[in-house]
Enzyme design. Structure first.
Site, PDB file in Angstrom:
ATOM      1  N   ALA A  71      42.229 -53.574 -38.555  1.00 16.72           N
ATOM      2  CA  ALA A  71      42.561 -52.866 -37.321  1.00 16.72           C
ATOM      3  C   ALA A  71      42.430 -53.755 -36.081  1.00 16.72           C
ATOM      4  O   ALA A  71      42.672 -53.304 -34.967  1.00 16.72           O
ATOM      5  CB  ALA A  71      41.657 -51.647 -37.162  1.00 16.72           C
TER       6      ALA A  71
ATOM      7  N   ARG B  90      30.607 -63.892 -31.320  1.00 12.83           N
ATOM      8  CA  ARG B  90      29.428 -64.260 -30.534  1.00 12.83           C
ATOM      9  C   ARG B  90      29.447 -63.456 -29.243  1.00 12.83           C
ATOM     10  O   ARG B  90      30.441 -63.443 -28.522  1.00 12.83           O
ATOM     11  CB  ARG B  90      29.449 -65.753 -30.205  1.00 12.83           C
TER      12      ARG B  90
ATOM     13  N   ASN C 201      35.453 -66.277 -37.591  1.00 14.07           N
ATOM     14  CA  ASN C 201      34.560 -67.388 -37.232  1.00 14.07           C
ATOM     15  C   ASN C 201      33.080 -67.043 -37.349  1.00 14.07           C
ATOM     16  O   ASN C 201      32.719 -65.891 -37.195  1.00 14.07           O
ATOM     17  CB  ASN C 201      34.869 -67.814 -35.789  1.00 14.07           C
TER      18      ASN C 201
ATOM     19  N   ASP D  23      44.953 -74.934 -36.042  1.00 11.91           N
ATOM     20  CA  ASP D  23      44.689 -76.208 -35.363  1.00 11.91           C
ATOM     21  C   ASP D  23      45.775 -77.223 -35.724  1.00 11.91           C
ATOM     22  O   ASP D  23      46.269 -77.970 -34.871  1.00 11.91           O
ATOM     23  CB  ASP D  23      43.306 -76.724 -35.774  1.00 11.91           C
TER      24      ASP D  23
ATOM     25  N   HIS E 277      36.492 -75.933 -38.020  1.00 12.10           N
ATOM     26  CA  HIS E 277      37.334 -75.198 -37.065  1.00 12.10           C
ATOM     27  C   HIS E 277      36.460 -74.863 -35.854  1.00 12.10           C
ATOM     28  O   HIS E 277      35.965 -73.755 -35.708  1.00 12.10           O
ATOM     29  CB  HIS E 277      37.911 -73.929 -37.683  1.00 12.10           C
TER      30      HIS E 277
ATOM     31  N   GLY F  74      39.181 -56.612 -41.363  1.00  9.63           N
ATOM     32  CA  GLY F  74      39.453 -56.604 -39.916  1.00  9.63           C
ATOM     33  C   GLY F  74      40.880 -56.166 -39.655  1.00  9.63           C
ATOM     34  O   GLY F  74      41.516 -56.565 -38.679  1.00  9.63           O
TER      35      GLY F  74
HETATM   36  P1  NAX Z   1      39.284 -58.303 -33.290  1.00  3.93           P
HETATM   37  O1  NAX Z   1      37.962 -58.062 -32.680  1.00  3.93           O
HETATM   38  O2  NAX Z   1      40.526 -57.829 -32.615  1.00  3.93           O
HETATM   39  O3  NAX Z   1      39.297 -57.649 -34.752  1.00  3.93           O
HETATM   40  C1  NAX Z   1      38.270 -57.829 -35.664  1.00  3.93           C
HETATM   41  C2  NAX Z   1      38.253 -56.632 -36.583  1.00  3.93           C
HETATM   42  O4  NAX Z   1      37.328 -56.880 -37.629  1.00  3.93           O
HETATM   43  C3  NAX Z   1      37.826 -55.330 -35.890  1.00  3.93           C
HETATM   44  O5  NAX Z   1      38.797 -54.326 -36.114  1.00  3.93           O
HETATM   45  C4  NAX Z   1      36.489 -55.005 -36.573  1.00  3.93           C
HETATM   46  O6  NAX Z   1      36.287 -53.608 -36.691  1.00  3.93           O
HETATM   47  C5  NAX Z   1      36.685 -55.672 -37.920  1.00  3.93           C
HETATM   48  N1  NAX Z   1      35.441 -55.935 -38.639  1.00  3.93           N
HETATM   49  C6  NAX Z   1      34.233 -56.330 -38.148  1.00  3.93           C
HETATM   50  N2  NAX Z   1      33.334 -56.406 -39.119  1.00  3.93           N
HETATM   51  C7  NAX Z   1      33.960 -56.070 -40.269  1.00  3.93           C
HETATM   52  C8  NAX Z   1      33.543 -55.972 -41.628  1.00  3.93           C
HETATM   53  N3  NAX Z   1      32.281 -56.180 -41.978  1.00  3.93           N
HETATM   54  N4  NAX Z   1      34.457 -55.594 -42.547  1.00  3.93           N
HETATM   55  C9  NAX Z   1      35.727 -55.335 -42.197  1.00  3.93           C
HETATM   56  N5  NAX Z   1      36.183 -55.417 -40.929  1.00  3.93           N
HETATM   57  C10 NAX Z   1      35.306 -55.781 -39.985  1.00  3.93           C
HETATM   58  O7  NAX Z   1      39.341 -59.863 -33.597  1.00  3.93           O
HETATM   59  P2  NAX Z   1      40.618 -60.784 -33.889  1.00  3.93           P
HETATM   60  O8  NAX Z   1      41.168 -61.267 -32.628  1.00  3.93           O
HETATM   61  O9  NAX Z   1      41.504 -60.093 -34.851  1.00  3.93           O
HETATM   62  O10 NAX Z   1      39.905 -62.044 -34.581  1.00  3.93           O
HETATM   63  C11 NAX Z   1      39.276 -61.963 -35.836  1.00  3.93           C
HETATM   64  C12 NAX Z   1      38.494 -63.226 -36.148  1.00  3.93           C
HETATM   65  O11 NAX Z   1      39.356 -64.347 -36.225  1.00  3.93           O
HETATM   66  C13 NAX Z   1      37.426 -63.596 -35.126  1.00  3.93           C
HETATM   67  O12 NAX Z   1      36.252 -63.939 -35.818  1.00  3.93           O
HETATM   68  C14 NAX Z   1      38.010 -64.821 -34.455  1.00  3.93           C
HETATM   69  O13 NAX Z   1      37.001 -65.657 -33.936  1.00  3.93           O
HETATM   70  C15 NAX Z   1      38.737 -65.456 -35.585  1.00  3.93           C
HETATM   71  N6  NAX Z   1      39.766 -66.462 -35.255  1.00  3.93           N
HETATM   72  C16 NAX Z   1      39.869 -67.532 -36.085  1.00  3.93           C
HETATM   73  C17 NAX Z   1      40.824 -68.517 -35.904  1.00  3.93           C
HETATM   74  C18 NAX Z   1      40.946 -69.682 -36.825  1.00  3.93           C
HETATM   75  O14 NAX Z   1      41.775 -70.546 -36.546  1.00  3.93           O
HETATM   76  N7  NAX Z   1      40.177 -69.820 -37.923  1.00  3.93           N
HETATM   77  C19 NAX Z   1      41.763 -68.438 -34.754  1.00  3.93           C
HETATM   78  C20 NAX Z   1      41.912 -67.079 -34.179  1.00  3.93           C
HETATM   79  C21 NAX Z   1      40.647 -66.257 -34.126  1.00  3.93           C
HETATM   80  O15 NAX Z   1      39.955 -66.598 -32.955  1.00  3.93           O
END
Ligand code: NAX
Length: 328
Positions: free
Chosen positions: A13, A92, A131, A159, A187, A11
């Site tokens: 990018a 989601r 997530n 958190d 989480h 992810g």
């Molecule tokens: P973004 O949508 O900005 O970026 C996600 C990136 O992942 C995109 O560039 C997408 O192309 C890429 N991606 C999707 N499927 C992929 C795969 N199979 N292989 C490689 N890359 C892939 O999301 P962002 O704001 O960066 O958040 C990323 C994740 O972090 C989300 O799932 C979000 O829910 C989670 N979070 C987790 C947190 C935690 O405390 N554990 C807090 C922050 C965040 O909400």
């Protein structure tokens, strides 16, 4: 000179990726004397954007950055990885049931776990941020039978840091005055931030606060729903603070936690504190010699017991659901 450490970021990018990569390359993940090679893993449609970020990384001329490679498939992305930050996930979307969400993420974290199993370095350490993080980590771990389960962890450090900041504000102190706070469980909104063993400037935090209604009705929901509050205010989900927490988690895992304190991380349960064995649940943890250890012997009062049980029950449900879907 030291051999560079290979750090794979999925992810790359995305918005967390953008906040994370520059800090890794500047030495904040592993230390100011550790060169790193970045391996950016994205889906094909986002490779171009990852290339743009790589151009900016080049333009920082970070002395510790020994190379950047970009991949659109997990086999190449995780080859030789020493540290893997699994940030990319399927969010989601409207109308999506939990089963659909778990299944879509199983399609990402299963193959990634397999690629880690087959090609990562022997000392691989995995942090899942995407997530539902705890269960995605479980799926990846199940797909990597040759990698010790303890190498798969999920992030609750954000958190934890949110709870530190809320407690400091309530007690009129600073976060550096606070020790031994714990996030238990998932989480998710059921997580339990526990201050009963925490210390504020050396005094028991629960006694300093002395207000169970504030705990139940303000502190716990504020920490648990902070992500939604950030979205409401910023118009986008937490990114820099999430990246910061990922840096904290891996830094402490590799370099150890300070003496006299602990932190929170979701790691495979060994059954401690009645948490179902095998699920990836947040605990009070210290890191010693490159390994997380659950802090033992804490007394769990009735207030805490009910909340730990509730968040663990949710993790067990998620585990059972992914088992039924054949994802673990
Ligand atoms: P973004 O949508 O900005 O970026 C996600 C990136 O992942 C995109 O560039 C997408 O192309 C890429 N991606 C999707 N499927 C992929 C795969 N199979 N292989 C490689 N890359 C892939 O999301 P962002 O704001 O960066 O958040 C990323 C994740 O972090 C989300 O799932 C979000 O829910 C989670 N979070 C987790 C947190 C935690 O405390 N554990 C807090 C922050 C965040 O909400």
């Amino acid at each position: 000179a030291r051999t560079p450490v290979n750090v794979t970021v999925t992810g790359a990018a995305g918005q967390i990726g953008y906040a994370l990569l520059f800090r890794i390359a500047s030495g904040q993940l592993l230390g100011a004397d550790v060169p790193v090679k970045l391996r950016l893993l994205e889906i094909p449609q986002a490779v171009k954007a990852a290339e743009g970020t790589a151009m900016e990384l080049d333009d920082c001329a970070f002395p510790l950055l020994a190379g950047i490679d970009i991949f659109d498939n997990p086999t190449d992305g995780f080859a030789g990885a020493n540290v893997a930050l699994l940030v990319g996930a399927r969010p989601r979307t409207k109308g999506m049931e939990r089963g659909d969400l778990l299944e879509a993420n199983g399609g990402i974290f299963g193959p990634q776990g397999k690629a880690i199993n087959d090609g990562a370095a022997d000392d691989i350490r995995v942090l899942v941020v995407g997530n539902p993080a705890n269960t995605n980590a479980l799926i990846a771990s199940a797909a990597a039978p040759d990698v010790p389960a303890e190498r798969f962890t999920a992030m609750t450090r954000l958190d934890h840091n949110r709870a530190l900041s809320q407690l400091a504000a309530k007690t009129g102190t600073t976060v550096s005055d606070i020790k031994k706070l714990t996030i238990w469980g998932n989480h998710s909104a059921t997580q339990y931030p526990d201050i009963f063993h925490a210390e504020v400037a050396g005094k028991n935090a629960a006694e300093v606060v002395n207000d169970e209604a504030w705990l139940a009705d303000t502190f716990i929901p504020t920490v648990a729903k902070r992500g939604a509050a950030i979205i409401e205010a910023r118009g986008a989900s937490s990114a820099a603070s999430a990246a910061n927490a990922a840096i904290d988690h891996v830094h402490d895992w590799v370099n150890g936690t300070p003496e006299g304190d602990w932190t929170s991380a979701a790691i495979p349960s060994d059954g401690s504190y009645g948490v179902a064995e095998g699920i990836i649940s947040s605990f009070p943890v210290v890191s010693k010699n490159g390994k997380w250890e659950i802090v033992q012997g804490l007394e769990v009062n009735e207030f805490s017991r009910a909340r730990i049980d509730a968040t663990v029950a949710e993790l067990v449900e998620e585990r059972d659901a992914v088992k039924q879907l054949g994802l673990i």
